[in-house]
Design an enzyme around this catalytic site. Sequence first.
Site, PDB file in Angstrom:
ATOM      1  N   ALA A 115      38.555   0.263  79.208  1.00 35.36           N
ATOM      2  CA  ALA A 115      39.857  -0.382  79.360  1.00 35.36           C
ATOM      3  C   ALA A 115      40.810   0.427  80.239  1.00 35.36           C
ATOM      4  O   ALA A 115      41.456  -0.125  81.132  1.00 35.36           O
ATOM      5  CB  ALA A 115      40.465  -0.609  77.978  1.00 35.36           C
ATOM      6  N   SER A 173      40.164   2.933  82.436  1.00 35.70           N
ATOM      7  CA  SER A 173      39.767   3.063  83.854  1.00 35.70           C
ATOM      8  C   SER A 173      39.888   1.716  84.558  1.00 35.70           C
ATOM      9  O   SER A 173      40.166   1.671  85.759  1.00 35.70           O
ATOM     10  CB  SER A 173      38.374   3.689  84.009  1.00 35.70           C
ATOM     11  N   ASN A 174      39.706   0.603  83.820  1.00 30.98           N
ATOM     12  CA  ASN A 174      39.942  -0.714  84.438  1.00 30.98           C
ATOM     13  C   ASN A 174      41.398  -0.839  84.897  1.00 30.98           C
ATOM     14  O   ASN A 174      41.686  -1.314  86.001  1.00 30.98           O
ATOM     15  CB  ASN A 174      39.682  -1.853  83.438  1.00 30.98           C
ATOM     16  N   TYR A 189      27.462  -1.236  72.392  1.00 31.94           N
ATOM     17  CA  TYR A 189      27.918   0.102  72.766  1.00 31.94           C
ATOM     18  C   TYR A 189      26.896   1.177  72.391  1.00 31.94           C
ATOM     19  O   TYR A 189      26.317   1.129  71.302  1.00 31.94           O
ATOM     20  CB  TYR A 189      29.192   0.474  71.992  1.00 31.94           C
ATOM     21  N   TYR A 190      26.741   2.189  73.235  1.00 28.94           N
ATOM     22  CA  TYR A 190      26.001   3.414  72.911  1.00 28.94           C
ATOM     23  C   TYR A 190      26.958   4.553  73.226  1.00 28.94           C
ATOM     24  O   TYR A 190      26.895   5.153  74.300  1.00 28.94           O
ATOM     25  CB  TYR A 190      24.695   3.475  73.725  1.00 28.94           C
ATOM     26  N   LYS A 209      50.138 -11.917  74.853  1.00 27.45           N
ATOM     27  CA  LYS A 209      49.202 -12.699  75.672  1.00 27.45           C
ATOM     28  C   LYS A 209      48.791 -13.925  74.881  1.00 27.45           C
ATOM     29  O   LYS A 209      48.303 -13.796  73.758  1.00 27.45           O
ATOM     30  CB  LYS A 209      47.985 -11.834  76.003  1.00 27.45           C
ATOM     31  N   GLY A 267      46.675 -16.392  75.990  1.00 26.63           N
ATOM     32  CA  GLY A 267      45.445 -17.008  76.506  1.00 26.63           C
ATOM     33  C   GLY A 267      45.752 -18.158  77.439  1.00 26.63           C
ATOM     34  O   GLY A 267      46.526 -18.018  78.391  1.00 26.63           O
ATOM     35  N   GLY A 311      42.257  -8.616  80.033  1.00 25.27           N
ATOM     36  CA  GLY A 311      43.436  -8.013  79.402  1.00 25.27           C
ATOM     37  C   GLY A 311      43.900  -6.776  80.159  1.00 25.27           C
ATOM     38  O   GLY A 311      45.100  -6.496  80.243  1.00 25.27           O
ATOM     39  N   ASP A 312      42.950  -6.030  80.694  1.00 24.49           N
ATOM     40  CA  ASP A 312      43.306  -4.821  81.448  1.00 24.49           C
ATOM     41  C   ASP A 312      43.969  -5.201  82.774  1.00 24.49           C
ATOM     42  O   ASP A 312      44.934  -4.564  83.202  1.00 24.49           O
ATOM     43  CB  ASP A 312      42.055  -3.974  81.715  1.00 24.49           C
TER      44      ASP A 312
END
Length: 326
Positions: free
Chosen positions: A40, A42-43, A109-110, A230, A232, A262-263
């Site tokens: 998020a 870095s976006n 996710y990992y 937000k 939508g 969202g980002d």
Amino acid sequence: MQGTKKTDVVTIGESMVLFQPLGEKGIRYEPLYTKSLAGAESNVALALTRLGKKVSWISKLGPDPFGDFILATLAGEGVDVSHVKRDGEAPTAVYFKDVKSFGDPTVYYYRKHSAASRLEPSDVQEEWFSGSRHLHMTGITPALSESAALSVRKAMEVAKEMGLSISFDPNLRRKLWDEEEARQTLLSLIPLCDVFLPGLDEAEFLLGKRSVEEYGEAFLQMGAKVVVLKLGAEGSIGFIDGEAVEQAPYRVSHVVDSVGAGDAFAAGFLSVYLDEDSFVTTPSLRKALARANQLGALATQFKGDWEGIPSISELNAIESGNEVKR
Ligand code: KDG
């Protein structure tokens, strides 16, 4: 107002290598994958950089080729990565995104015990913020570990003391933490922020079912100076000091990939927020909401979180109805 600061925005959080099935078969059947990066914060850093802002992204990465890839990509896009640390003993996180023919994509996710989850309050340095105007944080980082949660709080407190404005997107990730812990932690960070950017579902998660106006009022009372909900497909609504401004959605005909919208919304909003001398007037709030709606909608038009985000000149061309020159 564009000042003489060396950085407009600092943002801190985890970036992961993102693998997506190349074709349409989905993870179970697809043998080929594309490799990119996402996260998020870095976006937001990438989108704000495209919009002409100077952004510093801060995190920890593993000593692996995934970390090299994230660092090189962000630096190549013009994001300042000079404060990123490499952790010799923990890996860079990885995640997979399965885009479906219905609903939002499913993510796997990992990232447990990743380098970024080992962010410590002692990592947070005043020099991260000196010469900057704004800090952007999300509710994903405090979900990574207890030490990451404490680091987020410290970063927000230090930035506030140093006079930076702060935005906070709760970015609720139910896969990452216990619901009650998430609720209490996210609520406790709202008083530290100037701009609070929840989605309607996140507002309901935090406060229970209420009207849109009641959410705006409640978050303002907790200390945020601007609350942006937000909505939508309904667009968005902003609240400042007792005033509410509704902004209609930016229409797109079909959605390719909603992750990252969202980002992009946050980056669109902040790009105007940072340009305004004082953010207390209805026209400037409306302008920020319109830019946020537009960026959020455009981010759903391509596969991946950030790659297709327009540059400021492309955005100006779209806004003036001109063709984007290639
Ligand atoms: O907002 C998009 C992010 O959700 C995605 O890039 C991955 O940061 C991520 C997360 O933790 O879900």
